[in-house]
Design a protein around this motif. Sequence first.
Motif, PDB file in Angstrom:
ATOM      1  N   ALA A 126      47.173  40.637  47.890  1.00 44.10           N
ATOM      2  CA  ALA A 126      45.976  41.246  47.285  1.00 44.10           C
ATOM      3  C   ALA A 126      44.987  40.155  46.868  1.00 44.10           C
ATOM      4  O   ALA A 126      44.258  40.311  45.883  1.00 44.10           O
ATOM      5  N   ALA A 167      40.831  37.436  43.328  1.00 42.72           N
ATOM      6  CA  ALA A 167      39.804  38.412  43.735  1.00 42.72           C
ATOM      7  C   ALA A 167      39.538  39.460  42.657  1.00 42.72           C
ATOM      8  O   ALA A 167      38.943  40.499  42.938  1.00 42.72           O
ATOM      9  N   ASP A 210      43.254  44.053  39.311  1.00 42.97           N
ATOM     10  CA  ASP A 210      43.845  44.836  40.409  1.00 42.97           C
ATOM     11  C   ASP A 210      43.219  46.235  40.437  1.00 42.97           C
ATOM     12  O   ASP A 210      43.505  47.070  39.573  1.00 42.97           O
ATOM     13  N   ILE A 211      42.376  46.457  41.440  1.00 44.65           N
ATOM     14  CA  ILE A 211      41.621  47.715  41.507  1.00 44.65           C
ATOM     15  C   ILE A 211      42.564  48.903  41.751  1.00 44.65           C
ATOM     16  O   ILE A 211      42.392  49.975  41.166  1.00 44.65           O
ATOM     17  N   ALA A 212      43.596  48.680  42.579  1.00 41.49           N
ATOM     18  CA  ALA A 212      44.550  49.776  42.848  1.00 41.49           C
ATOM     19  C   ALA A 212      45.263  50.188  41.560  1.00 41.49           C
ATOM     20  O   ALA A 212      45.472  51.382  41.302  1.00 41.49           O
ATOM     21  N   MET A 244      44.086  49.772  38.510  1.00 41.32           N
ATOM     22  CA  MET A 244      43.133  50.279  37.495  1.00 41.32           C
ATOM     23  C   MET A 244      42.643  51.691  37.756  1.00 41.32           C
ATOM     24  O   MET A 244      42.291  52.414  36.820  1.00 41.32           O
ATOM     25  N   PHE A 294      37.685  32.989  46.792  1.00 43.42           N
ATOM     26  CA  PHE A 294      37.056  34.053  45.987  1.00 43.42           C
ATOM     27  C   PHE A 294      37.413  33.924  44.501  1.00 43.42           C
ATOM     28  O   PHE A 294      38.591  33.811  44.143  1.00 43.42           O
ATOM     29  N   LEU A 302      36.182  36.369  41.948  1.00 41.39           N
ATOM     30  CA  LEU A 302      35.373  37.569  41.675  1.00 41.39           C
ATOM     31  C   LEU A 302      35.934  38.315  40.470  1.00 41.39           C
ATOM     32  O   LEU A 302      37.154  38.372  40.274  1.00 41.39           O
ATOM     33  N   GLY A 303      35.063  38.910  39.698  1.00 36.75           N
ATOM     34  CA  GLY A 303      35.495  39.700  38.554  1.00 36.75           C
ATOM     35  C   GLY A 303      36.437  38.888  37.668  1.00 36.75           C
ATOM     36  O   GLY A 303      36.075  37.814  37.181  1.00 36.75           O
ATOM     37  N   GLY A 304      37.671  39.404  37.509  1.00 36.58           N
ATOM     38  CA  GLY A 304      38.662  38.700  36.701  1.00 36.58           C
ATOM     39  C   GLY A 304      38.934  37.276  37.188  1.00 36.58           C
ATOM     40  O   GLY A 304      39.392  36.438  36.414  1.00 36.58           O
ATOM     41  N   PRO A 322      31.523  41.645  40.294  1.00 36.42           N
ATOM     42  CA  PRO A 322      31.136  42.850  41.057  1.00 36.42           C
ATOM     43  C   PRO A 322      31.404  44.169  40.325  1.00 36.42           C
ATOM     44  O   PRO A 322      31.251  45.241  40.911  1.00 36.42           O
ATOM     45  N   GLU A 323      31.787  44.102  39.047  1.00 35.68           N
ATOM     46  CA  GLU A 323      32.329  45.292  38.370  1.00 35.68           C
ATOM     47  C   GLU A 323      31.398  46.490  38.349  1.00 35.68           C
ATOM     48  O   GLU A 323      31.852  47.628  38.500  1.00 35.68           O
ATOM     49  N   ILE A 352      32.410  49.960  36.384  1.00 36.26           N
ATOM     50  CA  ILE A 352      32.925  49.428  35.105  1.00 36.26           C
ATOM     51  C   ILE A 352      32.125  48.173  34.720  1.00 36.26           C
ATOM     52  O   ILE A 352      31.332  47.670  35.516  1.00 36.26           O
ATOM     53  N   PRO A 406      32.446  44.039  33.435  1.00 33.65           N
ATOM     54  CA  PRO A 406      33.475  42.999  33.417  1.00 33.65           C
ATOM     55  C   PRO A 406      34.414  43.268  32.240  1.00 33.65           C
ATOM     56  O   PRO A 406      33.960  43.735  31.180  1.00 33.65           O
ATOM     57  N   GLY A 407      35.714  42.987  32.416  1.00 33.64           N
ATOM     58  CA  GLY A 407      36.666  43.423  31.387  1.00 33.64           C
ATOM     59  C   GLY A 407      37.584  42.358  30.842  1.00 33.64           C
ATOM     60  O   GLY A 407      38.352  42.615  29.920  1.00 33.64           O
ATOM     61  N   PHE A 408      37.528  41.140  31.406  1.00 35.06           N
ATOM     62  CA  PHE A 408      38.378  40.058  30.886  1.00 35.06           C
ATOM     63  C   PHE A 408      37.488  38.914  30.373  1.00 35.06           C
ATOM     64  O   PHE A 408      37.743  37.742  30.630  1.00 35.06           O
TER      65      PHE A 408
HETATM   66  N1  CAA Z   1      42.418  44.411  43.591  1.00 34.43           N
HETATM   67  C1  CAA Z   1      43.369  44.941  44.403  1.00 34.43           C
HETATM   68  N2  CAA Z   1      43.489  44.591  45.712  1.00 34.43           N
HETATM   69  C2  CAA Z   1      42.601  43.701  46.198  1.00 34.43           C
HETATM   70  C3  CAA Z   1      41.585  43.144  45.408  1.00 34.43           C
HETATM   71  C4  CAA Z   1      41.534  43.530  44.034  1.00 34.43           C
HETATM   72  N3  CAA Z   1      40.636  43.026  43.190  1.00 34.43           N
HETATM   73  N4  CAA Z   1      40.854  42.309  46.167  1.00 34.43           N
HETATM   74  C5  CAA Z   1      41.402  42.363  47.381  1.00 34.43           C
HETATM   75  N5  CAA Z   1      42.450  43.191  47.420  1.00 34.43           N
HETATM   76  C6  CAA Z   1      43.303  43.537  48.558  1.00 34.43           C
HETATM   77  C7  CAA Z   1      42.606  44.466  49.537  1.00 34.43           C
HETATM   78  O1  CAA Z   1      42.683  45.794  49.097  1.00 34.43           O
HETATM   79  C8  CAA Z   1      43.349  44.184  50.806  1.00 34.43           C
HETATM   80  O2  CAA Z   1      44.559  44.885  50.752  1.00 34.43           O
HETATM   81  P1  CAA Z   1      45.146  45.614  52.098  1.00 34.43           P
HETATM   82  O3  CAA Z   1      45.409  44.467  53.040  1.00 34.43           O
HETATM   83  O4  CAA Z   1      46.383  46.289  51.617  1.00 34.43           O
HETATM   84  O5  CAA Z   1      44.058  46.511  52.588  1.00 34.43           O
HETATM   85  C9  CAA Z   1      43.685  42.704  50.704  1.00 34.43           C
HETATM   86  O6  CAA Z   1      43.542  42.367  49.317  1.00 34.43           O
HETATM   87  C10 CAA Z   1      42.720  41.839  51.485  1.00 34.43           C
HETATM   88  O7  CAA Z   1      41.398  42.168  51.081  1.00 34.43           O
HETATM   89  P2  CAA Z   1      40.224  42.517  52.128  1.00 34.43           P
HETATM   90  O8  CAA Z   1      40.781  43.141  53.356  1.00 34.43           O
HETATM   91  O9  CAA Z   1      39.192  43.295  51.386  1.00 34.43           O
HETATM   92  O10 CAA Z   1      39.713  41.040  52.466  1.00 34.43           O
HETATM   93  P3  CAA Z   1      38.252  40.606  52.916  1.00 34.43           P
HETATM   94  O11 CAA Z   1      38.361  39.193  53.327  1.00 34.43           O
HETATM   95  O12 CAA Z   1      37.681  41.589  53.878  1.00 34.43           O
HETATM   96  O13 CAA Z   1      37.368  40.696  51.587  1.00 34.43           O
HETATM   97  C11 CAA Z   1      36.895  40.352  49.254  1.00 34.43           C
HETATM   98  C12 CAA Z   1      37.616  39.826  50.526  1.00 34.43           C
HETATM   99  C13 CAA Z   1      35.377  40.235  49.453  1.00 34.43           C
HETATM  100  C14 CAA Z   1      37.343  39.455  48.098  1.00 34.43           C
HETATM  101  C15 CAA Z   1      37.291  41.827  49.020  1.00 34.43           C
HETATM  102  O14 CAA Z   1      38.709  41.937  49.072  1.00 34.43           O
HETATM  103  C16 CAA Z   1      36.830  42.345  47.700  1.00 34.43           C
HETATM  104  O15 CAA Z   1      35.648  42.666  47.573  1.00 34.43           O
HETATM  105  N6  CAA Z   1      37.760  42.473  46.720  1.00 34.43           N
HETATM  106  C17 CAA Z   1      37.455  43.060  45.435  1.00 34.43           C
HETATM  107  C18 CAA Z   1      36.632  42.122  44.582  1.00 34.43           C
HETATM  108  C19 CAA Z   1      36.289  42.794  43.284  1.00 34.43           C
HETATM  109  O16 CAA Z   1      35.586  43.785  43.247  1.00 34.43           O
HETATM  110  N7  CAA Z   1      36.759  42.213  42.174  1.00 34.43           N
HETATM  111  C20 CAA Z   1      36.520  42.734  40.860  1.00 34.43           C
HETATM  112  C21 CAA Z   1      37.652  43.636  40.435  1.00 34.43           C
HETATM  113  S1  CAA Z   1      37.294  44.485  38.935  1.00 34.43           S
HETATM  114  C22 CAA Z   1      37.624  43.348  37.711  1.00 34.43           C
HETATM  115  O17 CAA Z   1      37.929  42.197  37.946  1.00 34.43           O
HETATM  116  C23 CAA Z   1      37.494  43.899  36.316  1.00 34.43           C
HETATM  117  C24 CAA Z   1      37.654  42.916  35.244  1.00 34.43           C
HETATM  118  O18 CAA Z   1      36.771  42.129  34.931  1.00 34.43           O
HETATM  119  C25 CAA Z   1      38.868  42.920  34.431  1.00 34.43           C
END
Ligand code: CAA
Length: 259
Positions: free
Chosen positions: A22, A62, A65-67, A69, A105, A107-109, A131-132, A137, A139-141
């Motif tokens: 992930a 990255a 964990d969106i799944a 959350m 990457f 991103l986010g957390g 990207p939240e 949502i 940002p949360g951390f």
């Molecule tokens: N949570 C859960 N799973 C994630 C993930 C995340 N943040 N980021 C990536 N993954 C998983 C994908 O679902 C994928 O799983 P599968 O193979 O089972 O489909 C695997 O990792 C590979 O990811 P991609 O196929 O999407 O890879 P990519 O190279 O095409 O893209 C990426 C890479 C641009 C980083 C893209 O994965 C992405 O946009 N990820 C999410 C980034 C994001 O939005 N982060 C913020 C989360 S919210 C947060 O962080 C809140 C907070 O502040 C507490």
Amino acid sequence: MNKVLLEKDGNVAIITINNPKALNALSTEVLEDLDAAVNDVKNDDDIYAVIVTGAGDKSFVAGADIAEMKDKNVEEAAKYGAFGNKVFREIETLNKPVIAAVNGFALGGGNELAMSCDIRLAADNAVFGQPEVGLGITPGFGGTQRLARLIPVGLAKEIIYTARNIKAPKALEIGLVNAVYPHEELMPAALKMAKGIAKNAPKAVAASKKAINDGLNETIDEGIQTEVEQFSGCFATEDQKYGMDCFLNKVKDKQFKNK
Ligand code: CAA
């Protein structure tokens, strides 16, 4: 701990977020393992500097964990946010310096983890962002708090409101990272910096970290008082006497004891 690896190389600890399927997303399990690694390092008197990085060559972290959350309710989200923030605050206030080696990457957390470290070094493929809002949502951390303290507040708001990613050269330009390296040179550079820091008196480095961090949340007069306390506290250490003796006796090859 299998979602976070902890290696020790002399006086330097390397913490690797290890959830590559992930892209090193921060599930609760990852956060628990990170918490355990940080506590191990905190209590290890032989560790003087720490590096945090991500497994693989594509991603630092990255995000949360969106799944995991997606189906949380308000109370569950509050618990998750509070736990992530607790772990990141432990890193920010750790009694040793922490270097984020951002190898892809962040991103986010992931960006939030990097920002809880003292120093950020990036590979040339690193991508930063919050990207939240695109997920519905905030940002949360700690992102709303640390980004706005680290870079100009207008830029922090732009990055968070637009959810736009920024690449390593832009991150360098705005001061989000200290330096950018070709990917294969990132870890050697982080290790070189960590070992360079670890050559200095660990208690003095820790006291400097505390004075800087505490002072940022104080008035200048309070901050100066904090510095006086940290500075004078060093005079109770063996390493202060030793370091000054080495200078006066022209000893170049110092070995501080963290005492
Ligand atoms: N949570 C859960 N799973 C994630 C993930 C995340 N943040 N980021 C990536 N993954 C998983 C994908 O679902 C994928 O799983 P599968 O193979 O089972 O489909 C695997 O990792 C590979 O990811 P991609 O196929 O999407 O890879 P990519 O190279 O095409 O893209 C990426 C890479 C641009 C980083 C893209 O994965 C992405 O946009 N990820 C999410 C980034 C994001 O939005 N982060 C913020 C989360 S919210 C947060 O962080 C809140 C907070 O502040 C507490």
